[in-house]
Write a protein that holds these residues in place. Structure first.
Motif, PDB file in Angstrom:
ATOM      1  N   ASP A 198     150.375  44.589  50.132  1.00  0.00           N
ATOM      2  CA  ASP A 198     150.335  43.339  49.792  1.00  0.00           C
ATOM      3  C   ASP A 198     150.625  42.691  50.974  1.00  0.00           C
ATOM      4  O   ASP A 198     152.152  42.530  51.102  1.00  0.00           O
ATOM      5  N   ASP A 200     150.605  39.611  51.952  1.00  0.00           N
ATOM      6  CA  ASP A 200     151.298  38.115  51.628  1.00  0.00           C
ATOM      7  C   ASP A 200     152.535  38.389  51.227  1.00  0.00           C
ATOM      8  O   ASP A 200     153.387  37.591  51.496  1.00  0.00           O
ATOM      9  N   LYS A 201     152.660  39.310  50.094  1.00  0.00           N
ATOM     10  CA  LYS A 201     154.188  39.420  49.727  1.00  0.00           C
ATOM     11  C   LYS A 201     154.851  40.414  50.509  1.00  0.00           C
ATOM     12  O   LYS A 201     156.118  40.392  50.432  1.00  0.00           O
ATOM     13  N   ARG A 202     154.482  40.741  51.658  1.00  0.00           N
ATOM     14  CA  ARG A 202     155.267  41.678  52.450  1.00  0.00           C
ATOM     15  C   ARG A 202     155.656  42.966  51.730  1.00  0.00           C
ATOM     16  O   ARG A 202     156.885  43.310  52.097  1.00  0.00           O
ATOM     17  N   THR A 203     154.872  43.698  50.997  1.00  0.00           N
ATOM     18  CA  THR A 203     155.518  44.738  50.107  1.00  0.00           C
ATOM     19  C   THR A 203     154.375  46.007  50.420  1.00  0.00           C
ATOM     20  O   THR A 203     153.170  45.877  50.619  1.00  0.00           O
ATOM     21  N   HIS A 218     159.717  47.117  51.383  1.00  0.00           N
ATOM     22  CA  HIS A 218     159.464  45.789  52.261  1.00  0.00           C
ATOM     23  C   HIS A 218     159.004  46.067  53.400  1.00  0.00           C
ATOM     24  O   HIS A 218     159.248  47.056  54.069  1.00  0.00           O
ATOM     25  N   GLN A 329     167.895  43.629  45.913  1.00  0.00           N
ATOM     26  CA  GLN A 329     166.690  43.319  46.359  1.00  0.00           C
ATOM     27  C   GLN A 329     166.963  42.901  48.003  1.00  0.00           C
ATOM     28  O   GLN A 329     166.006  42.934  48.905  1.00  0.00           O
ATOM     29  N   SER A 333     165.680  43.097  53.053  1.00  0.00           N
ATOM     30  CA  SER A 333     165.206  42.200  54.434  1.00  0.00           C
ATOM     31  C   SER A 333     166.812  41.684  54.890  1.00  0.00           C
ATOM     32  O   SER A 333     167.743  41.605  54.191  1.00  0.00           O
TER      33      SER A 333
END
Length: 346
Positions: A198, A200-203, A218, A329, A333
């Motif tokens: 994904d 857009d979600k950077r996952t 991530h 979480q 990042s």
């Protein structure tokens, strides 16, 4: 109702119930044969097996093949399992000992090192048996692993990765960056599909081959860009290689062309762990981010990476940065990471 045979489109089936009152099991299954005598023998074996298990306990009828079926049905990883199943076949689990497992390891892989024997045979075998043991179908089995040589694992650095990417084909270059930024094992990287990503979600969803689990990793900005620019190939994964062996020649060529040391693909995972540890990320978080079983494994494997006696010079420096994590979480990042600075005093 006892088991009865019936035939449909030439194939024999059986249906009915078998077992003592309160423990009856209903069957309506294919026997995968067109021969009536063979089908009748299978029905007799099913019925006798249930009664034997009732009177003598489940261990009396549990074969390794059946234990492997139960293991698969639970969604566990079946990597390396097939040759073990063929070797043991219908052997009763109760007859499998530490010695027979070690003998099997040498029979199946006579020319590999101890670490490979542990990974290819010892670990998957005890995983299957002990999974059945948790359901009270057999006793637990303990097998001492072969002693492994303690080798310092050379990590890939960002400089090495950058040079490799410049010399490699786009998909291979992106795969190297992917392993270095996510800590994915080579086999896990090969298995990534576009549906797992994904941007857009950077996952990305990574299916952990060793732990039979999944983790969401991530994607740093540089990796998002690299993936976004890859060409999609129908029927192939993100990095197009169907298996690890297919990238061997391309890997060798890229290293030679770049003029860099020929590290293994797994060295990118080493670089992931080493890089985070050197930047002060705690070992528990590193284990979580990279899908290691526990922090002890990370310490045992990568503790050498921060063994530098000159690090004590930091105690006399003006400032030491300490990252204050607010939740797990945030370890994905560096963005938005609160930074607390502690002034070192004499």
């Amino acid at each position: 109702m006892p088991l009865k045979l019936y035939r449909r489109k030439g194939i024999y089936y059986c249906r009915g119930t078998v077992g003592p009152t309160g423990k009856r099991r209903r069957y309506n299954v294919s026997l995968h044969t067109t021969d009536k005598d063979t089908a009748a023998r299978q029905v007799a074996e099913i019925e006798s097996g249930h009664w034997k298990g009732h009177f003598d306990g489940p261990e009396a009828i549990l074969t390794f093949a059946r234990a492997a079926q139960i293991y698969r049905a639970a969604g566990k990883s079946t990597t390396f399992l097939e040759p073990i199943e063929k070797y043991f076949g219908g052997t009763l689990v109760k007859d499998i000992s530490e010695g027979t497992v070690q003998l099997m390891a040498k029979d199946l892989y006579p020319n590999v090192g101890n670490a490979s024997l542990n990974r290819l045979v010892i670990v998957p075998t005890i995983a299957v048996i002990n999974h059945a043991a948790r359901s009270k179908l057999c006793s637990r089995l303990t097998v001492e692993r072969y002693e492994e040589d303690a080798k310092v694992k050379e990590p890939a650095t960002l400089e090495w990765v950058t040079k490799f990417r410049a010399a490699a084909k786009p998909h291979l270059g992106a795969m190297v960056l992917f392993m270095w930024f996510t800590g994915a094992r080579p086999g896990e990287a090969v298995a990534v599909q576009w549906g797992d990503v994904d941007l857009d979600k950077r996952t990305v969803l990574i299916r952990e081959t060793k732990l039979s689990k999944e983790r969401v990793a991530h994607l740093p900005a540089a990796l998002v860009v690299a993936l976004a620019n890859l060409k999609h190939v129908d029927g192939r994964g993100v990095f197009v290689y169907g298996r690890l062996s297919s990238l061997k020649d391309s890997w060798k060529t890229a290293c030679k062309k770049a003029g860099i040391k020929r590290l293994t693909p797994h060295c990118c995972r080493h670089g992931f762990a080493t890089g985070l540890l050197r930047r002060g990320v705690d070992v528990v978080t590193v284990a979580w981010l990279g899908g290691w079983k526990d922090a002890a494994q990370v310490l045992k494997t990568y503790g050498h990476a921060i063994k530098n006696p000159k690090l004590t010079d930091l105690l006399t420096g003006p400032e030491l940065p300490i990252y204050a994590e607010t939740d797990a979480q945030s370890a994905h990042s560096q963005e938005g990471r609160p930074e607390t600075k502690v002034t070192a005093t004499a």
